[in-house]
Scaffold this motif. Structure first.
Motif, PDB file in Angstrom:
ATOM      1  N   TYR A  36      12.391  -9.376  10.574  1.00  0.00           N
ATOM      2  CA  TYR A  36      11.974 -10.492  11.424  1.00  0.00           C
ATOM      3  C   TYR A  36      10.579 -10.287  11.995  1.00  0.00           C
ATOM      4  CZ  TYR A  36      11.699 -13.438  15.557  1.00  0.00           C
ATOM      5  OH  TYR A  36      11.283 -14.320  16.509  1.00  0.00           O
ATOM      6  N   TYR A  37      10.151  -9.052  12.174  1.00  0.00           N
ATOM      7  CA  TYR A  37       8.888  -8.775  12.827  1.00  0.00           C
ATOM      8  C   TYR A  37       7.694  -8.750  11.874  1.00  0.00           C
ATOM      9  CZ  TYR A  37      11.536  -7.662  16.999  1.00  0.00           C
ATOM     10  OH  TYR A  37      12.358  -7.729  18.080  1.00  0.00           O
ATOM     11  N   TYR A  38       7.904  -9.143  10.628  1.00  0.00           N
ATOM     12  CA  TYR A  38       6.843  -9.054   9.634  1.00  0.00           C
ATOM     13  C   TYR A  38       6.490 -10.427   9.070  1.00  0.00           C
ATOM     14  CZ  TYR A  38       7.400  -3.991   9.410  1.00  0.00           C
ATOM     15  OH  TYR A  38       7.429  -2.662   9.708  1.00  0.00           O
ATOM     16  N   GLY A  39       5.206 -10.635   8.846  1.00  0.00           N
ATOM     17  CA  GLY A  39       4.787 -11.731   8.004  1.00  0.00           C
ATOM     18  C   GLY A  39       5.020 -11.332   6.551  1.00  0.00           C
ATOM     19  N   ILE A  40       5.374 -12.298   5.731  1.00  0.00           N
ATOM     20  CA  ILE A  40       5.676 -12.022   4.320  1.00  0.00           C
ATOM     21  C   ILE A  40       4.772 -12.882   3.441  1.00  0.00           C
ATOM     22  CG2 ILE A  40       7.423 -11.984   2.526  1.00  0.00           C
ATOM     23  CD1 ILE A  40       8.031 -10.033   4.754  1.00  0.00           C
ATOM     24  N   GLY A  41       4.243 -12.277   2.414  1.00  0.00           N
ATOM     25  CA  GLY A  41       3.379 -13.009   1.494  1.00  0.00           C
ATOM     26  C   GLY A  41       3.804 -12.829   0.052  1.00  0.00           C
TER      27      GLY A  41
END
Length: 125
Positions: A29-34
């Motif tokens: 949840y605490y990460y941006g994902i690309g």
């Protein structure tokens, strides 16, 4: 920390695929994902990314055709790819950005610390 990309395959131009990126070993949840891709003989390019809040940035080359989404309960990010073109062919990688804010992440590869192994997408003409 593990990111497992799946869903690639061979599809005809105009077809669709949905890629999945399953995360484990960290607080997703605490990460941006690309999502990124690399075509044969070309540099890696950013495709689309999603912030913790669900804000999305999509590269112009796929805008209107690709849609990123995330399911935090399942620790999974998806990339729905429609109207595929031969130039979409490449290995698709998902990656996690620990420095993403709640509202924002972008497609600078150096911001992403964790990378999946990639899944191959081949679009035939």
């Amino acid at each position: 920390v593990q990111l497992q990309a799946s869903g690639g395959g061979l599809v005809q131009a105009g077809g669709s695929l949905r890629l999945s990126c399953a995360a484990s070993g960290f607080t997703f949840y605490y990460y941006g994902i690309g999502w990124f891709r690399q075509a044969p003989g070309k540099e890696r390019e950013g495709v689309s990314c999603i912030s913790r809040s669900g804000n999305i940035y999509t590269a112009d080359s796929v805008k209107g055709r690709f849609t990123i989404s995330r399911d935090n309960a399942k620790n999974t990010v998806y990339l729905q790819m429609n109207s595929l073109k031969p130039e979409d062919t490449g290995v698709y990688y998902c990656a996690a950005n620990p420095r993403a804010s709640y509202y924002y992440t972008d497609l600078r590869p150096d911001e992403y610390d964790y990378w999946g192994q990639g899944t191959l997408v081949t679009v035939s003409s």
